[in-house]
Motif scaffolding. Sequence first.
Motif, mmCIF file in Angstrom:
data_model
loop_
_atom_site.group_PDB
_atom_site.id
_atom_site.type_symbol
_atom_site.label_atom_id
_atom_site.label_comp_id
_atom_site.label_asym_id
_atom_site.label_seq_id
_atom_site.Cartn_x
_atom_site.Cartn_y
_atom_site.Cartn_z
ATOM 1 N N PRO A 121 0.815 -1.224 0.000
ATOM 2 C CA PRO A 121 0.000 0.000 0.000
ATOM 3 C C PRO A 121 0.846 1.271 0.000
ATOM 4 O O PRO A 121 0.462 2.289 -0.579
ATOM 5 C CB PRO A 121 -0.831 -0.103 1.283
ATOM 6 N N GLN A 122 2.026 1.181 0.631
ATOM 7 C CA GLN A 122 2.896 2.363 0.639
ATOM 8 C C GLN A 122 3.378 2.691 -0.783
ATOM 9 O O GLN A 122 3.398 3.841 -1.196
ATOM 10 C CB GLN A 122 4.112 2.046 1.496
ATOM 11 N N LYS A 123 3.739 1.632 -1.503
ATOM 12 C CA LYS A 123 4.249 1.845 -2.861
ATOM 13 C C LYS A 123 3.135 2.375 -3.776
ATOM 14 O O LYS A 123 3.387 3.181 -4.672
ATOM 15 C CB LYS A 123 4.835 0.538 -3.417
ATOM 16 N N ILE A 124 1.901 1.907 -3.530
ATOM 17 C CA ILE A 124 0.767 2.436 -4.311
ATOM 18 C C ILE A 124 0.656 3.948 -4.073
ATOM 19 O O ILE A 124 0.499 4.732 -5.011
ATOM 20 C CB ILE A 124 -0.551 1.740 -3.900
ATOM 21 N N ASN A 125 0.774 4.346 -2.801
ATOM 22 C CA ASN A 125 0.671 5.776 -2.494
ATOM 23 C C ASN A 125 1.793 6.564 -3.160
ATOM 24 O O ASN A 125 1.579 7.661 -3.666
ATOM 25 C CB ASN A 125 0.682 6.003 -0.974
ATOM 26 N N GLU A 126 2.996 5.989 -3.170
ATOM 27 C CA GLU A 126 4.117 6.678 -3.830
ATOM 28 C C GLU A 126 3.877 6.798 -5.329
ATOM 29 O O GLU A 126 4.175 7.819 -5.948
ATOM 30 C CB GLU A 126 5.424 5.921 -3.568
ATOM 31 N N PHE A 127 3.348 5.724 -5.907
ATOM 32 C CA PHE A 127 3.052 5.719 -7.343
ATOM 33 C C PHE A 127 2.064 6.849 -7.673
ATOM 34 O O PHE A 127 2.259 7.615 -8.609
ATOM 35 C CB PHE A 127 2.463 4.338 -7.706
ATOM 36 N N LEU A 128 0.994 6.940 -6.869
ATOM 37 C CA LEU A 128 -0.035 7.951 -7.145
ATOM 38 C C LEU A 128 0.532 9.358 -6.991
ATOM 39 O O LEU A 128 0.195 10.269 -7.749
ATOM 40 C CB LEU A 128 -1.240 7.754 -6.210
ATOM 41 N N ARG A 129 1.408 9.507 -5.996
ATOM 42 C CA ARG A 129 2.033 10.817 -5.793
ATOM 43 C C ARG A 129 2.889 11.169 -7.020
ATOM 44 O O ARG A 129 2.840 12.272 -7.524
ATOM 45 C CB ARG A 129 2.894 10.798 -4.530
#
Length: 489
Positions: free
Chosen positions: A347-355
């Motif tokens: 989930p952290q990497k998903i958030n980084e991707f979206l950012r």
Amino acid sequence: MIVKRKKPQFLSYLEDTSNIKGKAKILFIPESQKELVNLLKKASAEDMPITFSGGGTGTTGGRVPQEGAVVSLERLNRVISINPDKKEVTAQAGITLKDLEESLSKFNLTLRVSPTEPLAFLGGVVATSASGPRSFKYSSIRNYVKAIKVVLSSGEILVIERGKIFANKRNFDFQIKKKRFKFNLPSYTSPQIKSSAGYFVKDDMDLIDLFIGHEGTLGCILEATISVQNLPLDYFDCLVFFDSDKDALDFIDEIKKIKECNSFYPCAIEFFDRNSLDFVREDYSLLPSANCAVYLEQEIELPEQQDRILDYWCSLIERHNSSIDKCWFAEDYKNREKLHQFRHWLPQKINEFLRQYRQEKVATDIAVPDEKSRDMYYFYEEKARQSGVDYVIFGHIGQNHLHFNFLPKTHEESFRAKGYMLEFIEKALSFGGTVSAEHGIGKIKKPHLEIMYGKKHLEEMARLKEVFDKSCILGLDNIFSKKLLLKHR
Ligand SMILES: Cc1cc2nc3c(=O)[nH]c(=O)nc-3n(C[C@H](O)[C@H](O)[C@H](O)COP(=O)(O)OP(=O)(O)OC[C@H]3O[C@@H](n4cnc5c(N)ncnc54)[C@H](O)[C@@H]3O)c2cc1C
């Protein structure tokens, strides 16, 4: 009180992991109960909207202000008491789960349930009724909140203990410090599955349950007393890889048949689809090729259980066509931490991707009843393929609660993805599901809640808010539109 008036000084408080951006005039960081009380009194008198901020790890824009002031609880972060005999902890709202667990571990104690994100604050967790990986066994934090101290927008302080004040069917009539509260609860029925969608209501409910999951709309949670448990002797943790979804889903169904009193009952059953594994593959070069994976965690209470538990899981894993050689077992603390990091990283990497792509979160927090779990999963897959937008599916499959995350790279993809979200919601509701099982509604899921309950019930929620937040300044536009509040019409 710390006060920041220049926007660049508080930019990070204008967002959370939903990636929506907010606006505020000022940030307040109270350092005592008195400062918080006075601040809320002043805000009420001046009609200044207030959004409470916890750790900012929320995924729905709940702490993202649209106007007025942000009040961060970060300085009210003390452990007040730990009672090892009663197995309970009382702490201020601004403590992170990481610090809380660290303090508890000195007494060989731990929280039963907590979100994957250790930087969440206790107040944020209670305000969203968060749960997390161990929710298969322990459900949400709601079950463990024994008392809370809440400051209302009027500055009044309510200390609410579980088991003291109950509704008579849908009607509350009680007095706290000579002040009478008499009101009706909304008339909808909260789903009988894991749910964090709007105010929790049911006949004859305990008052404390109204304040758990209120998303900063009724008052400020200042302190909470939580029931905790002894740290188990050890944990059994493993990640099992499957070549077919069907094998994984059959494996999960068999686990769900284990009775809670059985010594093999796991606390966590988590799922990762092929896309999830591929999404983090570059960070985990040893990940085997597989169609999906299931993460299991079980508490071990006695040394003699260790071998029996390992044998049990190995035979179950092989019976469902996975290979023991491919599994990742955590034999010690260090490897267990690695598995937890793996679980947290997705989930952290998903958030980084979206950012990175400057995109808002387009994800589900849907849960459905047991018998519809498979249908929902296949529906997600079918629609996601049609959409042509990248996606991952992962999460708390033990409670039929998968997070479907689109990974849009452009605004056009995001727009397309949002259209599919409505289809997911309609399908889940037709199955008797909920639009939010643990993250809450915040700002971004309001339209979904309206589909779930209808406008009449949202209006009933607004009337309920006005009972506690008389000046209508708290958590505006969380859960329902502020336009439903009489004052803001
Ligand atoms: C990598 C990652 C993994 C996650 N995994 C999970 C998971 O497994 N399970 C899960 O449930 N969630 C999960 N989450 C979501 C998030 O951690 C939870 O929603 C958490 O409860 C939010 O806490 P917070 O302190 O960060 O709250 P914030 O984001 O700061 O705020 C959340 C809401 O609570 C309100 N609020 C905060 N403090 C108070 C207070 N003291 N009084 C009144 N209202 C308040 C805010 O106004 C807002 O509406 C995850 C998030 C991330 C980034």
